[in-house]
Design a protein around this motif. Structure first.
Motif, PDB file in Angstrom:
ATOM      1  N   GLU A 119       0.815  -1.217   0.000  1.00  0.00           N
ATOM      2  CA  GLU A 119       0.000   0.000   0.000  1.00  0.00           C
ATOM      3  C   GLU A 119       0.846   1.264   0.000  1.00  0.00           C
ATOM      4  OE1 GLU A 119      -2.450  -0.490   3.453  1.00  0.00           O
ATOM      5  OE2 GLU A 119      -3.722  -1.988   2.485  1.00  0.00           O
ATOM      6  N   PHE A 120       2.080   1.179   0.487  1.00  0.00           N
ATOM      7  CA  PHE A 120       2.943   2.348   0.617  1.00  0.00           C
ATOM      8  C   PHE A 120       4.301   2.051  -0.022  1.00  0.00           C
ATOM      9  CE2 PHE A 120       6.247   4.694   2.919  1.00  0.00           C
ATOM     10  CZ  PHE A 120       5.802   5.992   2.732  1.00  0.00           C
ATOM     11  N   ILE A 121       4.767   2.959  -0.869  1.00  0.00           N
ATOM     12  CA  ILE A 121       6.073   2.797  -1.512  1.00  0.00           C
ATOM     13  C   ILE A 121       7.129   3.535  -0.698  1.00  0.00           C
ATOM     14  CG2 ILE A 121       7.453   3.235  -3.578  1.00  0.00           C
ATOM     15  CD1 ILE A 121       4.833   3.133  -5.190  1.00  0.00           C
ATOM     16  N   TYR A 122       8.095   2.773  -0.172  1.00  0.00           N
ATOM     17  CA  TYR A 122       9.200   3.370   0.580  1.00  0.00           C
ATOM     18  C   TYR A 122      10.244   3.984  -0.347  1.00  0.00           C
ATOM     19  CZ  TYR A 122       7.613   0.627   4.618  1.00  0.00           C
ATOM     20  OH  TYR A 122       6.883   0.084   5.635  1.00  0.00           O
ATOM     21  N   TRP A 123      10.540   3.278  -1.435  1.00  0.00           N
ATOM     22  CA  TRP A 123      11.642   3.665  -2.307  1.00  0.00           C
ATOM     23  C   TRP A 123      11.384   3.109  -3.696  1.00  0.00           C
ATOM     24  CZ3 TRP A 123      14.889   0.433  -5.045  1.00  0.00           C
ATOM     25  CH2 TRP A 123      16.056   1.008  -5.572  1.00  0.00           C
ATOM     26  N   ARG A 124      11.869   3.821  -4.706  1.00  0.00           N
ATOM     27  CA  ARG A 124      11.781   3.310  -6.075  1.00  0.00           C
ATOM     28  C   ARG A 124      12.954   3.861  -6.883  1.00  0.00           C
ATOM     29  NH1 ARG A 124       7.908   7.084  -5.279  1.00  0.00           N
ATOM     30  NH2 ARG A 124       7.740   8.776  -6.755  1.00  0.00           N
ATOM     31  N   SER A 125      13.301   3.098  -7.901  1.00  0.00           N
ATOM     32  CA  SER A 125      14.387   3.481  -8.785  1.00  0.00           C
ATOM     33  C   SER A 125      14.023   3.080 -10.202  1.00  0.00           C
ATOM     34  CB  SER A 125      15.685   2.783  -8.352  1.00  0.00           C
ATOM     35  OG  SER A 125      16.766   3.177  -9.183  1.00  0.00           O
ATOM     36  N   ALA A 126      14.436   3.894 -11.149  1.00  0.00           N
ATOM     37  CA  ALA A 126      14.157   3.610 -12.557  1.00  0.00           C
ATOM     38  C   ALA A 126      15.446   3.717 -13.350  1.00  0.00           C
ATOM     39  CB  ALA A 126      13.127   4.585 -13.117  1.00  0.00           C
ATOM     40  N   MET A 127      15.597   2.808 -14.297  1.00  0.00           N
ATOM     41  CA  MET A 127      16.754   2.818 -15.182  1.00  0.00           C
ATOM     42  C   MET A 127      16.255   2.735 -16.618  1.00  0.00           C
ATOM     43  SD  MET A 127      19.860   0.116 -15.622  1.00  0.00           S
ATOM     44  CE  MET A 127      20.947   0.889 -14.448  1.00  0.00           C
ATOM     45  N   GLN A 128      16.858   3.523 -17.469  1.00  0.00           N
ATOM     46  CA  GLN A 128      16.602   3.401 -18.896  1.00  0.00           C
ATOM     47  C   GLN A 128      17.927   3.232 -19.606  1.00  0.00           C
ATOM     48  OE1 GLN A 128      14.210   6.824 -20.134  1.00  0.00           O
ATOM     49  NE2 GLN A 128      12.440   5.465 -20.242  1.00  0.00           N
ATOM     50  N   GLY A 129      17.887   2.407 -20.633  1.00  0.00           N
ATOM     51  CA  GLY A 129      19.069   2.167 -21.434  1.00  0.00           C
ATOM     52  C   GLY A 129      18.657   1.549 -22.751  1.00  0.00           C
ATOM     53  N   PHE A 130      19.637   1.180 -23.532  1.00  0.00           N
ATOM     54  CA  PHE A 130      19.358   0.586 -24.830  1.00  0.00           C
ATOM     55  C   PHE A 130      19.680  -0.893 -24.803  1.00  0.00           C
ATOM     56  CE2 PHE A 130      19.926   5.063 -25.656  1.00  0.00           C
ATOM     57  CZ  PHE A 130      18.748   5.329 -26.327  1.00  0.00           C
ATOM     58  N   VAL A 131      18.747  -1.673 -25.278  1.00  0.00           N
ATOM     59  CA  VAL A 131      18.871  -3.121 -25.335  1.00  0.00           C
ATOM     60  C   VAL A 131      19.376  -3.486 -26.716  1.00  0.00           C
ATOM     61  CG1 VAL A 131      17.618  -5.302 -25.150  1.00  0.00           C
ATOM     62  CG2 VAL A 131      16.960  -3.356 -23.714  1.00  0.00           C
ATOM     63  N   ASP A 132      20.444  -4.266 -26.773  1.00  0.00           N
ATOM     64  CA  ASP A 132      20.991  -4.768 -28.029  1.00  0.00           C
ATOM     65  C   ASP A 132      20.461  -6.185 -28.198  1.00  0.00           C
ATOM     66  OD1 ASP A 132      22.481  -5.955 -30.039  1.00  0.00           O
ATOM     67  OD2 ASP A 132      24.379  -5.087 -29.388  1.00  0.00           O
ATOM     68  N   PHE A 133      19.405  -6.328 -28.991  1.00  0.00           N
ATOM     69  CA  PHE A 133      18.732  -7.613 -29.106  1.00  0.00           C
ATOM     70  C   PHE A 133      19.631  -8.733 -29.606  1.00  0.00           C
ATOM     71  CE2 PHE A 133      14.833  -4.950 -29.313  1.00  0.00           C
ATOM     72  CZ  PHE A 133      14.284  -5.431 -28.156  1.00  0.00           C
ATOM     73  N   GLU A 134      20.503  -8.444 -30.562  1.00  0.00           N
ATOM     74  CA  GLU A 134      21.352  -9.492 -31.114  1.00  0.00           C
ATOM     75  C   GLU A 134      22.294 -10.061 -30.061  1.00  0.00           C
ATOM     76  OE1 GLU A 134      23.287  -8.129 -34.665  1.00  0.00           O
ATOM     77  OE2 GLU A 134      21.416  -7.305 -35.443  1.00  0.00           O
ATOM     78  N   ASN A 135      22.984  -9.194 -29.336  1.00  0.00           N
ATOM     79  CA  ASN A 135      23.924  -9.665 -28.316  1.00  0.00           C
ATOM     80  C   ASN A 135      23.213 -10.184 -27.078  1.00  0.00           C
ATOM     81  OD1 ASN A 135      26.249  -9.196 -29.783  1.00  0.00           O
ATOM     82  ND2 ASN A 135      26.417  -7.081 -29.089  1.00  0.00           N
ATOM     83  N   ASP A 136      22.148  -9.524 -26.634  1.00  0.00           N
ATOM     84  CA  ASP A 136      21.456  -9.935 -25.413  1.00  0.00           C
ATOM     85  C   ASP A 136      20.808 -11.307 -25.551  1.00  0.00           C
ATOM     86  OD1 ASP A 136      22.269  -7.644 -24.194  1.00  0.00           O
ATOM     87  OD2 ASP A 136      20.356  -6.602 -24.372  1.00  0.00           O
ATOM     88  N   ARG A 137      20.347 -11.653 -26.721  1.00  0.00           N
ATOM     89  CA  ARG A 137      19.737 -12.976 -26.910  1.00  0.00           C
ATOM     90  C   ARG A 137      20.765 -14.093 -26.824  1.00  0.00           C
ATOM     91  NH1 ARG A 137      15.753 -11.209 -31.728  1.00  0.00           N
ATOM     92  NH2 ARG A 137      14.134 -10.354 -30.405  1.00  0.00           N
ATOM     93  N   ARG A 138      22.008 -13.795 -27.209  1.00  0.00           N
ATOM     94  CA  ARG A 138      23.071 -14.809 -27.156  1.00  0.00           C
ATOM     95  C   ARG A 138      23.744 -14.869 -25.789  1.00  0.00           C
ATOM     96  NH1 ARG A 138      24.686 -12.798 -32.715  1.00  0.00           N
ATOM     97  NH2 ARG A 138      25.646 -11.177 -31.490  1.00  0.00           N
ATOM     98  N   ASP A 139      23.624 -13.803 -25.004  1.00  0.00           N
ATOM     99  CA  ASP A 139      24.296 -13.719 -23.703  1.00  0.00           C
ATOM    100  C   ASP A 139      23.451 -14.422 -22.651  1.00  0.00           C
ATOM    101  OD1 ASP A 139      25.748 -13.094 -21.478  1.00  0.00           O
ATOM    102  OD2 ASP A 139      25.318 -10.955 -21.525  1.00  0.00           O
ATOM    103  N   GLU A 140      23.908 -15.578 -22.218  1.00  0.00           N
ATOM    104  CA  GLU A 140      23.165 -16.342 -21.225  1.00  0.00           C
ATOM    105  C   GLU A 140      23.685 -16.124 -19.814  1.00  0.00           C
ATOM    106  OE1 GLU A 140      22.446 -20.383 -22.268  1.00  0.00           O
ATOM    107  OE2 GLU A 140      22.045 -19.887 -24.347  1.00  0.00           O
ATOM    108  N   SER A 141      24.712 -15.297 -19.652  1.00  0.00           N
ATOM    109  CA  SER A 141      25.223 -15.022 -18.310  1.00  0.00           C
ATOM    110  C   SER A 141      24.248 -14.093 -17.584  1.00  0.00           C
ATOM    111  CB  SER A 141      26.600 -14.372 -18.389  1.00  0.00           C
ATOM    112  OG  SER A 141      26.480 -13.019 -18.774  1.00  0.00           O
ATOM    113  N   THR A 142      24.360 -14.092 -16.286  1.00  0.00           N
ATOM    114  CA  THR A 142      23.491 -13.227 -15.496  1.00  0.00           C
ATOM    115  C   THR A 142      24.264 -12.041 -14.930  1.00  0.00           C
ATOM    116  OG1 THR A 142      23.878 -14.589 -13.549  1.00  0.00           O
ATOM    117  CG2 THR A 142      21.946 -15.114 -14.889  1.00  0.00           C
TER     118      THR A 142
END
Length: 162
Positions: free
Chosen positions: A120-143
């Protein structure tokens, strides 16, 4: 990538040790089909659990016993416009994609919030924006990339219970 937060976590968060999820506050708006939405949501949850564990926090599946709720939203630009994110969450880094012309990249938004255990109550929030590289991100299985993102957003969290 650009990150903005509503405050320093160590100043605004209550002392907590356990966290849980709430379906209303775990949203993936950028997936091809329902199955991929589920997979993305489970991946984000697993990575948040992994990250918070390094600070001593414990995932509690029973919401009644959890101290707080961790919420998140993941969206790509086409699925939710910046103004809608700003209106709904009151927080947006505002990265500009006008110089990006290749179809290989898409602007992504990731929000994380800590709410009271009744969501019911938000103590804290954070937002990040960036660019996703679909070709590399789909092949990258690391976390490791996701852990780096979470560290940028949640790195100021105190150790559990503090």
């Amino acid at each position: 990538m650009t990150v903005v937060s509503s405050g320093k976590p160590d100043k605004v968060l209550p002392a907590f040790k356990t966290f849980t999820w709430n379906e209303d506050y775990n949203r993936v708006l950028s997936a091809v089909n329902q199955q991929s939405k589920i997979e993305v949501k489970e991946h984000i949850r697993a990575e948040i659990i992994r990250y918070l564990k390094t600070k001593g926090y414990v995932y509690q599946p029973d919401p009644i016993q959890a101290d707080v709720v961790i919420g998140f939203l993941f969206a790509l630009e086409d699925d939710l416009a910046d103004q809608q994110i700003q209106d709904r969450f009151g927080l947006l880094p505002g990265i500009n994609n006008s110089d990006i012309t290749g179809k290989r990249y898409e602007k992504g938004t990731f929000l994380v919030a800590v709410l009271d255990n009744r969501a019911e109550f938000i103590y804290w929030r954070s937002a990040m924006q960036g660019f996703v590289d679909f070709e590399n991100d789909r092949r990258d299985e690391s976390t490791e990339h996701m852990q780096a993102v979470l560290d940028m957003m949640m790195g100021g969290f105190p150790q559990a219970g503090q």
